[in-house]
Design a protein around this motif. Structure first.
Motif, PDB file in Angstrom:
ATOM      1  N   ILE A   1       0.841  -1.187   0.000  1.00 39.69           N
ATOM      2  CA  ILE A   1       0.000   0.000   0.000  1.00 39.69           C
ATOM      3  C   ILE A   1       0.884   1.248   0.000  1.00 39.69           C
ATOM      4  CG2 ILE A   1      -1.700   1.320   1.331  1.00 39.69           C
ATOM      5  CD1 ILE A   1      -2.783  -1.379   2.334  1.00 39.69           C
ATOM      6  N   LEU A   2       1.892   1.227   0.857  1.00 39.70           N
ATOM      7  CA  LEU A   2       2.780   2.380   0.962  1.00 39.70           C
ATOM      8  C   LEU A   2       3.486   2.647  -0.370  1.00 39.70           C
ATOM      9  CD1 LEU A   2       4.010   4.562   2.749  1.00 39.70           C
ATOM     10  CD2 LEU A   2       5.699   2.890   3.502  1.00 39.70           C
ATOM     11  N   PHE A   3       3.984   1.595  -0.997  1.00 44.30           N
ATOM     12  CA  PHE A   3       4.690   1.762  -2.270  1.00 44.30           C
ATOM     13  C   PHE A   3       3.764   2.368  -3.326  1.00 44.30           C
ATOM     14  CE2 PHE A   3       5.742   0.052  -6.473  1.00 44.30           C
ATOM     15  CZ  PHE A   3       6.982   0.652  -6.646  1.00 44.30           C
ATOM     16  N   ILE A   4       2.564   1.842  -3.431  1.00 49.26           N
ATOM     17  CA  ILE A   4       1.616   2.341  -4.434  1.00 49.26           C
ATOM     18  C   ILE A   4       1.293   3.810  -4.172  1.00 49.26           C
ATOM     19  CG2 ILE A   4      -0.761   2.127  -5.281  1.00 49.26           C
ATOM     20  CD1 ILE A   4      -0.421  -0.922  -4.831  1.00 49.26           C
ATOM     21  N   LEU A   5       1.076   4.158  -2.911  1.00 52.81           N
ATOM     22  CA  LEU A   5       0.779   5.555  -2.588  1.00 52.81           C
ATOM     23  C   LEU A   5       1.965   6.472  -2.891  1.00 52.81           C
ATOM     24  CD1 LEU A   5      -1.282   5.151   0.697  1.00 52.81           C
ATOM     25  CD2 LEU A   5      -2.132   5.784  -1.567  1.00 52.81           C
ATOM     26  N   LEU A   6       3.176   5.991  -2.666  1.00 51.31           N
ATOM     27  CA  LEU A   6       4.354   6.802  -2.992  1.00 51.31           C
ATOM     28  C   LEU A   6       4.485   7.014  -4.499  1.00 51.31           C
ATOM     29  CD1 LEU A   6       6.981   5.398  -0.472  1.00 51.31           C
ATOM     30  CD2 LEU A   6       6.005   7.701  -0.512  1.00 51.31           C
ATOM     31  N   VAL A   7       4.195   5.979  -5.268  1.00 54.36           N
ATOM     32  CA  VAL A   7       4.245   6.119  -6.729  1.00 54.36           C
ATOM     33  C   VAL A   7       3.187   7.120  -7.196  1.00 54.36           C
ATOM     34  CG1 VAL A   7       3.847   4.904  -8.917  1.00 54.36           C
ATOM     35  CG2 VAL A   7       5.279   3.857  -7.145  1.00 54.36           C
ATOM     36  N   ILE A   8       1.989   7.029  -6.655  1.00 53.05           N
ATOM     37  CA  ILE A   8       0.922   7.973  -7.021  1.00 53.05           C
ATOM     38  C   ILE A   8       1.316   9.386  -6.626  1.00 53.05           C
ATOM     39  CG2 ILE A   8      -1.461   8.658  -6.513  1.00 53.05           C
ATOM     40  CD1 ILE A   8      -2.097   5.634  -6.293  1.00 53.05           C
ATOM     41  N   ARG A   9       1.863   9.541  -5.411  1.00 51.69           N
ATOM     42  CA  ARG A   9       2.306  10.864  -4.951  1.00 51.69           C
ATOM     43  C   ARG A   9       3.337  11.448  -5.905  1.00 51.69           C
ATOM     44  NH1 ARG A   9       6.904  11.308  -0.716  1.00 51.69           N
ATOM     45  NH2 ARG A   9       7.872  10.554  -2.618  1.00 51.69           N
ATOM     46  N   ASP A  10       4.330  10.642  -6.252  1.00 55.08           N
ATOM     47  CA  ASP A  10       5.391  11.130  -7.131  1.00 55.08           C
ATOM     48  C   ASP A  10       4.870  11.486  -8.514  1.00 55.08           C
ATOM     49  OD1 ASP A  10       7.149  10.836  -5.068  1.00 55.08           O
ATOM     50  OD2 ASP A  10       8.101   9.013  -5.835  1.00 55.08           O
ATOM     51  N   PHE A  11       3.980  10.663  -9.051  1.00 55.73           N
ATOM     52  CA  PHE A  11       3.414  10.953 -10.367  1.00 55.73           C
ATOM     53  C   PHE A  11       2.615  12.257 -10.339  1.00 55.73           C
ATOM     54  CE2 PHE A  11      -0.185  10.772 -13.281  1.00 55.73           C
ATOM     55  CZ  PHE A  11       0.489  10.700 -14.488  1.00 55.73           C
ATOM     56  N   LEU A  12       1.740  12.413  -9.342  1.00 59.14           N
ATOM     57  CA  LEU A  12       0.937  13.633  -9.258  1.00 59.14           C
ATOM     58  C   LEU A  12       1.814  14.862  -9.025  1.00 59.14           C
ATOM     59  CD1 LEU A  12      -2.120  12.364  -7.198  1.00 59.14           C
ATOM     60  CD2 LEU A  12      -2.022  12.878  -9.652  1.00 59.14           C
ATOM     61  N   TRP A  13       2.815  14.705  -8.198  1.00 53.33           N
ATOM     62  CA  TRP A  13       3.709  15.823  -7.915  1.00 53.33           C
ATOM     63  C   TRP A  13       4.482  16.223  -9.167  1.00 53.33           C
ATOM     64  CZ3 TRP A  13       6.562  15.881  -2.624  1.00 53.33           C
ATOM     65  CH2 TRP A  13       7.027  17.169  -2.360  1.00 53.33           C
ATOM     66  N   PHE A  14       5.014  15.232  -9.874  1.00 51.62           N
ATOM     67  CA  PHE A  14       5.769  15.495 -11.098  1.00 51.62           C
ATOM     68  C   PHE A  14       4.877  16.199 -12.126  1.00 51.62           C
ATOM     69  CE2 PHE A  14       7.208  14.130 -15.328  1.00 51.62           C
ATOM     70  CZ  PHE A  14       8.521  14.582 -15.308  1.00 51.62           C
ATOM     71  N   ALA A  15       3.672  15.656 -12.336  1.00 52.39           N
ATOM     72  CA  ALA A  15       2.751  16.251 -13.301  1.00 52.39           C
ATOM     73  C   ALA A  15       2.348  17.662 -12.868  1.00 52.39           C
ATOM     74  CB  ALA A  15       1.518  15.364 -13.460  1.00 52.39           C
ATOM     75  N   GLY A  16       2.040  17.829 -11.596  1.00 49.80           N
ATOM     76  CA  GLY A  16       1.637  19.148 -11.089  1.00 49.80           C
ATOM     77  C   GLY A  16       2.740  20.179 -11.204  1.00 49.80           C
ATOM     78  N   TRP A  17       3.964  19.775 -10.902  1.00 52.91           N
ATOM     79  CA  TRP A  17       5.090  20.702 -10.978  1.00 52.91           C
ATOM     80  C   TRP A  17       5.337  21.143 -12.417  1.00 52.91           C
ATOM     81  CZ3 TRP A  17      10.680  19.718 -12.012  1.00 52.91           C
ATOM     82  CH2 TRP A  17      11.466  20.840 -11.735  1.00 52.91           C
ATOM     83  N   HIS A  18       5.308  20.192 -13.355  1.00 49.21           N
ATOM     84  CA  HIS A  18       5.538  20.546 -14.754  1.00 49.21           C
ATOM     85  C   HIS A  18       4.385  21.376 -15.328  1.00 49.21           C
ATOM     86  CE1 HIS A  18       9.373  18.724 -15.581  1.00 49.21           C
ATOM     87  NE2 HIS A  18       9.003  17.647 -14.917  1.00 49.21           N
ATOM     88  N   LEU A  19       3.161  21.065 -14.938  1.00 46.36           N
ATOM     89  CA  LEU A  19       2.027  21.869 -15.409  1.00 46.36           C
ATOM     90  C   LEU A  19       2.062  23.276 -14.822  1.00 46.36           C
ATOM     91  CD1 LEU A  19      -0.880  19.263 -15.337  1.00 46.36           C
ATOM     92  CD2 LEU A  19       0.164  20.317 -17.354  1.00 46.36           C
ATOM     93  N   SER A  20       2.446  23.391 -13.544  1.00 45.77           N
ATOM     94  CA  SER A  20       2.489  24.728 -12.917  1.00 45.77           C
ATOM     95  C   SER A  20       3.573  25.598 -13.559  1.00 45.77           C
ATOM     96  CB  SER A  20       2.723  24.613 -11.411  1.00 45.77           C
ATOM     97  OG  SER A  20       4.051  24.211 -11.130  1.00 45.77           O
ATOM     98  N   ARG A  21       4.632  24.986 -14.076  1.00 45.95           N
ATOM     99  CA  ARG A  21       5.710  25.742 -14.725  1.00 45.95           C
ATOM    100  C   ARG A  21       5.269  26.322 -16.070  1.00 45.95           C
ATOM    101  NH1 ARG A  21      10.481  21.844 -14.885  1.00 45.95           N
ATOM    102  NH2 ARG A  21      11.300  23.457 -16.266  1.00 45.95           N
ATOM    103  N   LEU A  22       4.171  25.789 -16.628  1.00 43.81           N
ATOM    104  CA  LEU A  22       3.652  26.330 -17.883  1.00 43.81           C
ATOM    105  C   LEU A  22       3.059  27.727 -17.686  1.00 43.81           C
ATOM    106  CD1 LEU A  22       1.864  23.211 -19.403  1.00 43.81           C
ATOM    107  CD2 LEU A  22       4.039  24.217 -20.134  1.00 43.81           C
ATOM    108  N   TRP A  23       2.500  27.985 -16.515  1.00 41.11           N
ATOM    109  CA  TRP A  23       1.807  29.251 -16.271  1.00 41.11           C
ATOM    110  C   TRP A  23       2.594  30.216 -15.399  1.00 41.11           C
ATOM    111  CZ3 TRP A  23      -0.958  24.584 -16.249  1.00 41.11           C
ATOM    112  CH2 TRP A  23      -1.847  24.462 -17.304  1.00 41.11           C
ATOM    113  N   THR A  24       3.498  29.704 -14.601  1.00 41.90           N
ATOM    114  CA  THR A  24       4.233  30.588 -13.691  1.00 41.90           C
ATOM    115  C   THR A  24       5.612  29.996 -13.421  1.00 41.90           C
ATOM    116  OG1 THR A  24       4.205  31.611 -11.514  1.00 41.90           O
ATOM    117  CG2 THR A  24       3.200  29.468 -11.664  1.00 41.90           C
ATOM    118  N   ASP A  25       6.474  30.799 -12.879  1.00 41.62           N
ATOM    119  CA  ASP A  25       7.812  30.339 -12.528  1.00 41.62           C
ATOM    120  C   ASP A  25       7.859  29.948 -11.050  1.00 41.62           C
ATOM    121  OD1 ASP A  25      10.403  29.679 -13.102  1.00 41.62           O
ATOM    122  OD2 ASP A  25      11.180  31.688 -12.650  1.00 41.62           O
ATOM    123  N   SER A  26       6.714  29.605 -10.486  1.00 41.56           N
ATOM    124  CA  SER A  26       6.588  29.298  -9.067  1.00 41.56           C
ATOM    125  C   SER A  26       7.346  28.021  -8.697  1.00 41.56           C
ATOM    126  CB  SER A  26       5.112  29.134  -8.715  1.00 41.56           C
ATOM    127  OG  SER A  26       4.988  28.675  -7.394  1.00 41.56           O
TER     128      SER A  26
END
Length: 168
Positions: free
Chosen positions: A1-26
């Motif tokens: 369970i922990l491994f799966i949640l960490l993979v989901i966290r990392d995927f969402l974080w990676f996607a969110g960080w790259h998408l946020s860089r499209l609109w701002t330099d935050s």
């Protein structure tokens, strides 16, 4: 369970960080931010504990009785059957829990009891008390068992042999 949640966290974080860089330099979602990493890890651990607790609860509770009615022109009358599946008995299984399941099944007064595989998850030499409790299942037309993949892992012959002859 922990491994799966960490993979989901990392995927969402990676996607969110790259998408946020499209609109701002935050740098808010920057994966190198130690505060965010700490909070994300705490969230994953808490969610992991909640999901694990729920899974354990589901595994140890007495299962609900479900009534299913079906008909067939090939049946000459109604039959009352009890189906028990995926008991997954191990040396650490709760004997009182199994006794309650057997008592609940017998109280339904089924004409036949069907054990639909994955009865055991352990060597049968450790399960003698559990097998004796299963021997208390009562049905005028008999108790029938088929092996599942878990019995196959434990050598089906050694698992099924102690069950043979429990019900006449």
């Amino acid at each position: 369970i922990l491994f799966i949640l960490l993979v989901i966290r990392d995927f969402l974080w990676f996607a969110g960080w790259h998408l946020s860089r499209l609109w701002t330099d935050s740098q808010v979602l920057n994966p190198r931010n130690p505060v965010l990493i700490g909070w994300a890890n705490v969230a994953v651990l808490v969610l992991s504990a909640v999901v694990s607790g729920w899974a354990v609860w589901e595994a140890v509770k007495i299962p609900a009785v479900k009534t299913v009615v079906f008909s067939s022109p090939k049946l000459d009358r109604e039959y009352r059957l009890a189906l028990l599946n995926d008991l997954h008995l191990t040396r650490s299984s709760s004997l009182p829990r199994l006794e309650k399941i057997v008592a609940l099944t017998n109280a339904l007064k089924p004409e036949a009891v069907l054990l639909a595989g994955d009865i055991v998850d352990d060597r049968t030499r450790y399960l003698e008390p559990d097998i004796k409790v299963l021997g208390k299942l009562e049905a005028p037309l008999g108790v029938y068992a088929v092996s599942g993949n878990h019995e196959t892992k434990s050598s089906a012959g050694r698992v099924v042999a102690p069950l043979t002859g429990l019900w006449s």
